[in-house]
Design a protein around this motif. Structure first.
Motif, PDB file in Angstrom:
ATOM      1  N   SER A  40       0.983  -1.234   0.173  1.00 31.48           N
ATOM      2  CA  SER A  40      -0.140  -0.174  -0.167  1.00 31.48           C
ATOM      3  C   SER A  40       1.170   1.507  -0.123  1.00 31.48           C
ATOM      4  N   TYR A  41       0.302   2.388  -0.037  1.00 34.17           N
ATOM      5  CA  TYR A  41       0.903   3.594  -0.180  1.00 34.17           C
ATOM      6  C   TYR A  41       0.853   4.121   1.079  1.00 34.17           C
ATOM      7  N   ARG A  42       1.687   5.165   1.434  1.00 34.95           N
ATOM      8  CA  ARG A  42       2.268   6.066   2.866  1.00 34.95           C
ATOM      9  C   ARG A  42       0.861   6.731   3.211  1.00 34.95           C
ATOM     10  N   ASP A  43      -0.344   6.633   2.094  1.00 35.41           N
ATOM     11  CA  ASP A  43      -1.589   7.866   2.689  1.00 35.41           C
ATOM     12  C   ASP A  43      -2.421   7.064   2.172  1.00 35.41           C
ATOM     13  N   ALA A  44      -2.342   6.276   1.731  1.00 37.93           N
ATOM     14  CA  ALA A  44      -3.578   5.185   1.411  1.00 37.93           C
ATOM     15  C   ALA A  44      -3.625   3.632   1.277  1.00 37.93           C
ATOM     16  N   ALA A  45      -4.532   3.507   2.328  1.00 33.73           N
ATOM     17  CA  ALA A  45      -4.619   2.142   1.878  1.00 33.73           C
ATOM     18  C   ALA A  45      -4.697   1.533   1.033  1.00 33.73           C
ATOM     19  N   ALA A  46      -3.849  -0.040   0.392  1.00 33.64           N
ATOM     20  CA  ALA A  46      -3.979  -0.850  -1.459  1.00 33.64           C
ATOM     21  C   ALA A  46      -5.805  -1.152  -1.376  1.00 33.64           C
ATOM     22  N   THR A  47      -6.607  -0.734  -2.558  1.00 26.22           N
ATOM     23  CA  THR A  47      -7.877  -0.991  -3.196  1.00 26.22           C
ATOM     24  C   THR A  47      -7.341  -1.380  -3.968  1.00 26.22           C
ATOM     25  N   GLN A  48      -8.725  -1.946  -4.675  1.00 24.64           N
ATOM     26  CA  GLN A  48      -8.746  -3.050  -6.028  1.00 24.64           C
ATOM     27  C   GLN A  48      -9.445  -1.172  -6.850  1.00 24.64           C
ATOM     28  N   GLU A  49      -9.907  -0.993  -6.655  1.00 28.37           N
ATOM     29  CA  GLU A  49     -10.604   0.353  -6.963  1.00 28.37           C
ATOM     30  C   GLU A  49      -9.351   1.474  -7.355  1.00 28.37           C
ATOM     31  N   THR A  50      -9.442   2.140  -9.258  1.00 27.12           N
ATOM     32  CA  THR A  50      -8.500   3.325  -8.503  1.00 27.12           C
ATOM     33  C   THR A  50      -8.573   3.732  -9.975  1.00 27.12           C
ATOM     34  N   ILE A  51      -8.760   5.527  -9.393  1.00 29.79           N
ATOM     35  CA  ILE A  51      -8.948   6.397 -10.401  1.00 29.79           C
ATOM     36  C   ILE A  51      -8.543   5.776 -12.592  1.00 29.79           C
ATOM     37  N   ALA A  52      -7.287   5.670 -12.055  1.00 32.76           N
ATOM     38  CA  ALA A  52      -6.960   5.839 -13.211  1.00 32.76           C
ATOM     39  C   ALA A  52      -8.038   4.464 -14.635  1.00 32.76           C
ATOM     40  N   ASP A  53      -8.897   3.343 -13.962  1.00 30.68           N
ATOM     41  CA  ASP A  53     -10.273   2.772 -14.734  1.00 30.68           C
ATOM     42  C   ASP A  53     -10.889   3.997 -15.266  1.00 30.68           C
ATOM     43  N   LEU A  54     -11.291   4.740 -14.951  1.00 32.54           N
ATOM     44  CA  LEU A  54     -11.641   5.843 -15.531  1.00 32.54           C
ATOM     45  C   LEU A  54     -11.243   6.615 -17.217  1.00 32.54           C
ATOM     46  N   PRO A  55     -12.014   5.856 -18.309  1.00 36.64           N
ATOM     47  CA  PRO A  55     -10.973   7.294 -19.452  1.00 36.64           C
ATOM     48  C   PRO A  55     -11.665   8.954 -19.218  1.00 36.64           C
ATOM     49  N   TRP A  56     -10.103   9.487 -19.606  1.00 36.32           N
ATOM     50  CA  TRP A  56      -9.934  10.813 -19.330  1.00 36.32           C
ATOM     51  C   TRP A  56     -11.374  12.101 -19.213  1.00 36.32           C
ATOM     52  N   TRP A  57     -12.285  11.416 -20.546  1.00 37.76           N
ATOM     53  CA  TRP A  57     -13.528  12.080 -21.162  1.00 37.76           C
ATOM     54  C   TRP A  57     -14.858  11.310 -19.942  1.00 37.76           C
ATOM     55  N   GLU A  58     -14.389  10.698 -18.818  1.00 41.81           N
ATOM     56  CA  GLU A  58     -14.872  10.493 -17.905  1.00 41.81           C
ATOM     57  C   GLU A  58     -14.215  11.808 -16.528  1.00 41.81           C
ATOM     58  N   VAL A  59     -13.361  11.673 -16.591  1.00 35.68           N
ATOM     59  CA  VAL A  59     -12.524  12.309 -15.284  1.00 35.68           C
ATOM     60  C   VAL A  59     -12.608  14.225 -15.764  1.00 35.68           C
ATOM     61  N   PHE A  60     -12.379  14.538 -16.811  1.00 38.29           N
ATOM     62  CA  PHE A  60     -13.002  15.941 -17.371  1.00 38.29           C
ATOM     63  C   PHE A  60     -13.917  16.121 -17.696  1.00 38.29           C
ATOM     64  N   LYS A  61     -14.942  16.645 -17.037  1.00 34.71           N
ATOM     65  CA  LYS A  61     -16.535  17.111 -17.384  1.00 34.71           C
ATOM     66  C   LYS A  61     -16.676  18.459 -18.304  1.00 34.71           C
ATOM     67  N   ASP A  62     -16.018  19.250 -18.366  1.00 33.46           N
ATOM     68  CA  ASP A  62     -15.577  20.125 -19.332  1.00 33.46           C
ATOM     69  C   ASP A  62     -15.395  19.833 -21.114  1.00 33.46           C
ATOM     70  N   LYS A  63     -16.716  20.694 -20.830  1.00 32.80           N
ATOM     71  CA  LYS A  63     -16.830  20.882 -22.659  1.00 32.80           C
ATOM     72  C   LYS A  63     -16.070  20.947 -23.504  1.00 32.80           C
ATOM     73  N   GLN A  64     -15.313  22.207 -23.460  1.00 34.29           N
ATOM     74  CA  GLN A  64     -14.422  22.939 -24.038  1.00 34.29           C
ATOM     75  C   GLN A  64     -12.715  22.669 -23.836  1.00 34.29           C
ATOM     76  N   LEU A  65     -12.846  21.896 -22.543  1.00 35.15           N
ATOM     77  CA  LEU A  65     -11.585  20.803 -21.916  1.00 35.15           C
ATOM     78  C   LEU A  65     -11.718  19.613 -22.727  1.00 35.15           C
ATOM     79  N   SER A  66     -12.906  19.403 -22.573  1.00 29.89           N
ATOM     80  CA  SER A  66     -12.523  17.677 -23.692  1.00 29.89           C
ATOM     81  C   SER A  66     -12.320  18.443 -24.750  1.00 29.89           C
TER      82      SER A  66
END
Length: 483
Positions: A40-66
C-alpha cells in the motif's frame, strides 16, 4: 526402401529439433526485477479500485476542455512523431525476424564472350544463359537471430508503450494548462476589481488632499497601491498570453486565443480518489512498461553477443537453369543444382568477442537498473500527488477562510478611517492583505485541481483516444509481431 526413407525423415526431424533446442541454450531469459514490496501507499490503503480505471473523458466534464484534449490527440506533433516511431519499430521487427529462415534469391544473366584470335587459348564465341535461385541459410545454432528478433520485438513493444505514455502526458498537460488559464482569468478579475477600488481610493484621497483634510504621504501611499495593482494586472495578462501560446503548441496550432469556460468552473469531475496499490503501476504505467521492454531488449542483446563467440554454420545451394543455347535453357539438359555448407568462427581475435559480450551484459545491467529507477519514480509520483491533494485541499479551506477575514477587515478599516478612528495606513494594509489572500486562494484552488490530474497521470490513467466512432486504438500489428 520405405524403412530407409522413414529413418531419413526421423533423423532430419531429430536434427531439426536439436538445432532448435541448441538455439535456446545461449538465448537469455528475462526476469522482472522485484522493486515493489509494500502492498500500500503511505497515505492510502491498498484497494482494487483506482481512478486510473476511468478514461479521460469521464475525468474531465468540461466541454471546452474535452474539445481541446480531442484536438491535441488529433494534431499534436509530438504524438504524431511517437506514432511514426511505433510504425518504424514494427517495420524493424520485420527486418530482423526473416534472418531466422532460409533466404531464396532470384538471379538471371545473359552473356556472350568472344576471345581474340591472338589470345593464349583462342576459342569461338560462346553464349551463356542462366536462371538461378540461390539459397542461403545460417543455422541459428546458438540463438543469435532468435535473440535479435526478440530484442527488436521488445523495442517495438517499448515504442507502443512510449506512444501511450506520450498520450497520457499530453492529456494531463492540456488539462493542467487549462486549469492555469482559468486561474489567470480569476486572478485578472480580482486584479481588475482591486485596481478599480484603489483608483477610486486614490481619487478620494486626492480630493481630500486638495481640501487640506489629509497629507501628501497618504496620497503617495494610495498612488503606490494603485500602481502595484496595475503592475500585477499587466503581469497576469502577460502570463495568460504566454500560457495560451503554450496551449496552442500542445494543440498543434500556431499561437491563438484558447476557448474556455467561466473562471469559477471546476473541470475535474472526480469526488472519490482511490489510488489502488503500488503493484498496479507495473501494468498500468506505460512508461514503466516501456522501460521494462527496453530492459528485455538489452538482455536479449546479450544472447546475440554470446552467439558470436561460437562458430556459425551456414548452408547454401543453387537451383536453376544454365545453357549455352537459349533453346536448351528449359530442357532437362539445362538443369543446374548445387549444395554445400560452411563453418566460420573466431579462432584468435584477442578477446574481442568476449569483450563484446561483457559490454552487452553491462548494457543490460544498465537497462535493468533504469527500469527499477522508473518504477521507484512512478511510486514516488503517486505518493507526491496524494500528499499534494490532501494538503492543498486543507490549504484551500484555510485560504478561503482567510479571504473571508480579509474582506471583513477591509470593510472595517474603511469604516474606521471614514470615522477618523484609524489612519489611512491601516486601510492600505487591509487592502493589501485582501488582494494577496484572494490571489493565493485562487492559486491554491488551481494547484489542488492540478494535483488530482497529476495523480490520474501518475496512476497510468486511461490514455485512450476518442472520436465520433468511439475509441481509437493503435494500428493492428502485422505478421512480424508473432512468433
Amino acid at each position: 526402401m520405405a524403412r530407409l526413407s522413414a529413418k531419413v525423415r526421423l533423423s532430419a526431424a531429430l536434427l531439426g529439433s536439436s538445432l532448435v533446442m541448441a538455439g535456446c541454450l545461449l538465448k537469455p531469459e528475462y526476469e522482472r526485477s522485484q522493486v515493489i514490496t509494500e502492498g500500500s501507499y503511505r497515505d492510502a490503503a491498498a484497494t482494487q479500485e483506482t481512478i486510473a480505471d476511468l478514461p479521460w473523458w469521464e475525468v474531465f466534464k468540461d466541454k471546452q476542455l474535452s474539445d481541446l484534449i480531442t484536438t491535441s490527440l488529433r494534431e499534436n506533433r509530438d504524438l504524431e512523431a511517437a506514432m511514426a516511431r511505433v510504425v518504424q519499430a514494427r517495420a524493424l521487427v520485420g527486418v530482423a525476424r526473416p534472418d531466422q529462415f532460409p533466404r531464396v534469391d532470384a538471379e538471371g544473366n545473359i552473356s556472350r564472350t568472344d576471345l581474340s584470335d591472338a589470345s593464349t587459348f583462342p576459342m569461338p564465341a560462346q553464349n551463356d544463359f542462366a536462371l538461378l535461385a540461390p539459397l542461403s541459410f545460417e543455422v541459428d545454432l546458438w540463438g543469435r537471430y532468435s535473440s535479435a528478433t526478440e530484442a527488436q520485438r521488445a523495442q517495438m513493444l517499448a515504442a507502443d508503450e512510449t506512444y501511450r505514455s506520450v498520450t497520457l502526458s499530453l492529456v494531463a498537460q492540456v488539462a493542467i494548462t487549462y486549469l492555469q488559464l482559468l486561474n489567470f482569468d480569476r486572478q485578472i478579475i480580482i486584479s481588475e476589481r482591486t485596481l478599480k477600488n484603489r483608483h477610486d481610493n486614490t481619487q478620494l484621497i486626492r480630493e481630500r488632499y486638495k481640501g487640506g483634510y489629509t497629507n501628501k504621504l497618504d496620497l503617495n501611499q494610495a498612488e503606490i497601491q494603485e500602481q502595484d495593482a496595475a503592475a500585477a494586472l499587466i503581469d497576469l495578462r502577460r502570463r495568460l498570453r504566454l500560457t495560451e501560446n503554450a496551449m496552442s503548441v500542445l494543440l498543434g496550432h500556431t499561437p491563438q486565443p484558447i476557448p474556455r469556460a467561466a473562471p469559477d468552473t471546476n473541470p475535474v469531475a472526480i469526488t472519490k480518489i482511490p489510488a489502488g496499490a503500488p503493484a498496479m503501476l507495473l501494468e498500468r504505467r506505460p512508461d514503466v512498461r516501456a522501460a521494462e521492454e527496453q530492459a528485455r531488449s538489452a538482455v536479449m542483446q546479450v544472447g546475440v553477443a554470446r552467439s558470436q563467440q561460437y562458430p556459425q554454420i551456414s548452408v547454401f545451394g543453387v537451383l536453376g537453369l544454365n545453357s549455352a543455347e537459349s533453346t536448351e535453357l528449359f530442357t532437362a539438359d539445362g538443369r543446374l543444382w548445387s549444395v554445400g555448407g560452411s563453418l566460420l568462427g573466431p579462432l584468435i581475435d584477442f578477446g574481442k568477442s568476449w569483450s563484446r559480450t561483457s559490454a552487452a551484459e553491462a548494457q543490460a545491467e544498465q537497462a535493468v537498473k533504469q527500469y527499477e529507477g522508473v518504477v521507484l519514480q512512478a511510486v514516488r509520483e503517486v505518493e507526491d500527488a496524494m500528499i499534494s491533494i490532501r494538503t492543498y485541499d486543507q490549504e484551500n479551506k484555510v485560504r478561503t477562510s482567510q479571504v473571508a477575514s480579509a474582506t471583513s477587515a477591509d470593510k472595517l478599516s474603511h469604516s474606521r478611517y471614514d470615522n477618523g478612528v484609524a489612519s489611512f495606513l491601516e486601510v492600505l494594509n487591509t487592502q493589501t492583505s485582501l488582494f494577496q489572500s484572494e490571489l493565493a486562494q485562487s492559486n491554491t484552488q488551481q494547484l489542488y485541481l492540478s494535483s488530482i490530474v497529476q495523480l490520474y497521470k501518475a496512476l497510468g490513467g486511461g490514455w485512450q483516444r476518442k472520436n465520433n466512432e468511439g475509441e481509437v486504438k493503435l494500428p493492428e500489428r502485422g505478421w512480424e509481431f508473432y512468433q
